[in-house]
Scaffold this motif. Structure first.
Motif, PDB file in Angstrom:
ATOM      1  N   ASP A   1       0.913  -1.194   0.175  1.00 27.71           N
ATOM      2  CA  ASP A   1      -0.019  -0.026   0.013  1.00 27.71           C
ATOM      3  C   ASP A   1       1.029   0.850   0.054  1.00 27.71           C
ATOM      4  O   ASP A   1       1.677   1.428   0.870  1.00 27.71           O
ATOM      5  CB  ASP A   1      -0.770  -0.136   1.254  1.00 27.71           C
ATOM      6  N   GLU A   2       0.731   1.929  -1.048  1.00 25.13           N
ATOM      7  CA  GLU A   2       1.640   3.187  -1.243  1.00 25.13           C
ATOM      8  C   GLU A   2       1.545   4.315  -0.109  1.00 25.13           C
ATOM      9  O   GLU A   2       2.215   5.116  -0.196  1.00 25.13           O
ATOM     10  CB  GLU A   2       1.630   3.727  -2.597  1.00 25.13           C
TER      11      GLU A   2
ATOM     12  N   ARG B   1       4.165   4.410   4.881  1.00 26.56           N
ATOM     13  CA  ARG B   1       5.597   4.961   4.733  1.00 26.56           C
ATOM     14  C   ARG B   1       6.460   4.349   5.780  1.00 26.56           C
ATOM     15  O   ARG B   1       7.950   4.051   5.489  1.00 26.56           O
ATOM     16  CB  ARG B   1       5.862   6.316   4.678  1.00 26.56           C
TER      17      ARG B   1
ATOM     18  N   PRO C   1       4.174  -1.335   3.625  1.00 28.10           N
ATOM     19  CA  PRO C   1       4.694   0.066   2.685  1.00 28.10           C
ATOM     20  C   PRO C   1       5.522  -0.742   1.593  1.00 28.10           C
ATOM     21  O   PRO C   1       6.049  -1.747   1.805  1.00 28.10           O
ATOM     22  CB  PRO C   1       5.264   0.793   3.501  1.00 28.10           C
ATOM     23  N   PRO C   2       5.696  -0.088   0.475  1.00 32.12           N
ATOM     24  CA  PRO C   2       6.460  -0.443  -0.660  1.00 32.12           C
ATOM     25  C   PRO C   2       7.868  -0.434  -0.123  1.00 32.12           C
ATOM     26  O   PRO C   2       8.354   0.446   0.690  1.00 32.12           O
ATOM     27  CB  PRO C   2       6.194   0.576  -1.790  1.00 32.12           C
TER      28      PRO C   2
ATOM     29  N   LYS D   1       6.091  -3.109  -5.470  1.00 36.57           N
ATOM     30  CA  LYS D   1       5.150  -2.227  -6.331  1.00 36.57           C
ATOM     31  C   LYS D   1       3.665  -2.348  -5.632  1.00 36.57           C
ATOM     32  O   LYS D   1       3.268  -3.070  -5.133  1.00 36.57           O
ATOM     33  CB  LYS D   1       5.196  -2.893  -7.623  1.00 36.57           C
ATOM     34  N   GLN D   2       3.097  -1.049  -5.942  1.00 31.85           N
ATOM     35  CA  GLN D   2       1.637  -1.092  -5.409  1.00 31.85           C
ATOM     36  C   GLN D   2       0.695  -2.205  -5.760  1.00 31.85           C
ATOM     37  O   GLN D   2       0.650  -2.512  -7.029  1.00 31.85           O
ATOM     38  CB  GLN D   2       1.136   0.306  -5.979  1.00 31.85           C
TER      39      GLN D   2
END
Length: 447
Positions: free
Chosen positions: A49-50, A53, A90-91, A109-110
């Motif tokens: 999930d972009e 963070r 997070p990516p 990747k998303q």
């Protein structure tokens, strides 16, 4: 708070139990078996999930368990499969098995998904055990246990450009000037203790992500100064912008700084020495910077004639635009590192050849037998799975379990090892009593 490492427990859902049931309908004499299979347990799935963070969420929740499959029903109705448990990460997250250290996934990747813990299969209902010899079986299986494991998550920031250099050389100031990021800036070492990300917009409508990575010191590759915590984030970057303080205000030689940092990168991961690098000669607004820059270029040309050195000043913004355009141009020529890594992994897998795996549904029950004082211990992953799936409340199920062990050669091997009537046999967490009868041997659960 930026959290880039976490340890969590994951467990796939157990499979639903199969059901023993029979048809009981008017005008249907001697109705046959009608017990359905249990549903499959849910998988634990990690999804990128972009919007995330850090791994902060995993500081507060460390256990993730998928739901169990639904038990089988009568009229040969199968229980519903459980839904998968989706865990958002997070990516840039890498997942390791905590026990073996094996890397399970590299999520970049998303929307990318990977199953980390598989759900167990549903147990078979008694309909599945019908045969010409037994038209009304009273046998069903328990659902299989879901896979469980402790995993370690490591986050390596996903950035096109990584700013590296000694503490207080101006990395955070540079990031704040070229992007909307607002990192902590101060006139003391280690102002930055976690990576900061910023999106840099070049005036020709190109953009890239830049990461201000915490300052490195000599010995960082051995973990000094939280070196490993900092260095692993450099591995994700496509270009390294090496910020060097040309003013020499702290009594350090700019060239020595450049050599030491590159040595730390090389010792941590030799591939980092091959990563494209641009030297950002910072603080050119200071009095002695021009002389230091001339000496720096003279030394660096002798060692790395291909190394680009671009003078800048984050304070006056001189040379900043030229640096950004050069970085953008260089990024346009580089392949996506994730695609390269995926291709390398594919080629490595092909080089390994075909892998043959044991089929747990077959009758190939491999086992070993040892002694624990007077107890005979049977060790076998496949037999332990069979044991857990057997419903010992059913006499027929007990007979089937003993018959399978006899056909697999367990009885004969126990007799060869000296097992006698009444001896205790241990399989996994269960203990049984060994009985001999004629040429056959049976295993019954100890009461």
């Amino acid at each position: 708070m930026f959290v880039d490492k976490a340890k969590i427990f994951v467990k796939g859902g157990d499979g639903g139990d199969g059901l023993v049931a029979f048809r009981r309908e008017l005008y249907v004499p001697e109705g046959g078996p009608a017990g359905g299979d249990g549903g499959k347990g849910g998988d634990v799935v990690f999804r990128v999930d972009e919007g995330l963070r850090t791994l902060m969420d995993f500081r507060y929740q460390k256990h993730f368990k998928a739901p169990r499959g639904v038990k089988g029903k009568n009229k040969t109705q199968h229980g519903a499969n459980a839904e998968d448990l989706i865990v958002r990460v997070p990516p840039g997250t890498i997942v390791f098995d905590d026990d073996t250290g094996e890397m399970l996934a590299d999520l970049t990747k998303q929307g990318q998904e990977v199953v980390i813990a598989k759900g167990g299969r549903g147990g078979r209902g008694n309909t599945r055990f019908k045969s010409p010899a037994n038209t009304a079986p009273a046998i069903a299986e328990n659902g299989e246990d879901g896979q469980e494991r402790w995993v370690t998550l490591e986050l390596k920031v996903m950035a096109d450009v990584g700013l590296v250099g000694f503490p207080s050389v101006g990395k955070s100031t540079l990031l704040s000037v070229v992007s909307g990021a607002q990192p902590k800036i101060g006139a003391y070492h280690f102002t930055t203790i976690t990576p900061n990300l910023g999106v840099v917009q070049v005036s020709d409508e190109r953009s890239f992500v830049m990461a201000d990575l915490p300052g490195l010191i000599e010995g960082a590759h051995t973990g000094i100064g939280l070196g490993h915590e900092f260095l692993r984030h450099v591995e994700r970057t496509r270009i390294i912008v090496h910020v060097v303080d040309m003013s020499g205000m702290e009594g350090r030689d700019p060239y020595d700084d450049w050599v030491k940092i590159n040595e730390e990168l090389k010792l941590y991961n030799p591939k980092l020495a091959e990563r494209p690098q641009i030297v950002a000669a910072n603080k050119m607004d200071m009095p002695d910077s021009e002389e230091n820059l001339a000496a720096f270029k003279e030394k660096i040309v002798a060692e790395r004639p291909d190394m680009e050195v671009m003078p800048i000043s984050s304070l006056t913004r001189k040379g900043i635009s030229e640096l950004l355009y050069r970085v953008a141009d260089l990024l346009d020529t580089l392949p996506d590192p994730m695609e390269v890594a995926a291709e390398e992994a594919r080629l490595a897998k092909e080089a390994e050849g075909v892998v043959y795996r044991f089929d747990e549904t077959s009758d190939n029950y491999e086992f070993t037998i040892s002694r624990d004082n007077e107890v005979f211990v049977v060790e076998s992953e496949s037999i332990e799975k069979l044991l857990k799936r057997t419903q010992f409340a059913s006499y027929e199920a007990v007979m089937r379990f003993g018959r399978i062990l006899r056909n697999a050669g367990v009885d004969a091997e126990l007799r060869k090892r000296g097992a006698k009537d009444g001896n205790t046999i241990r399989i996994g967490d269960f203990e049984f009593e060994f009985f001999e009868g004629g040429s056959d041997a049976y295993l019954y659960e100890e009461r």
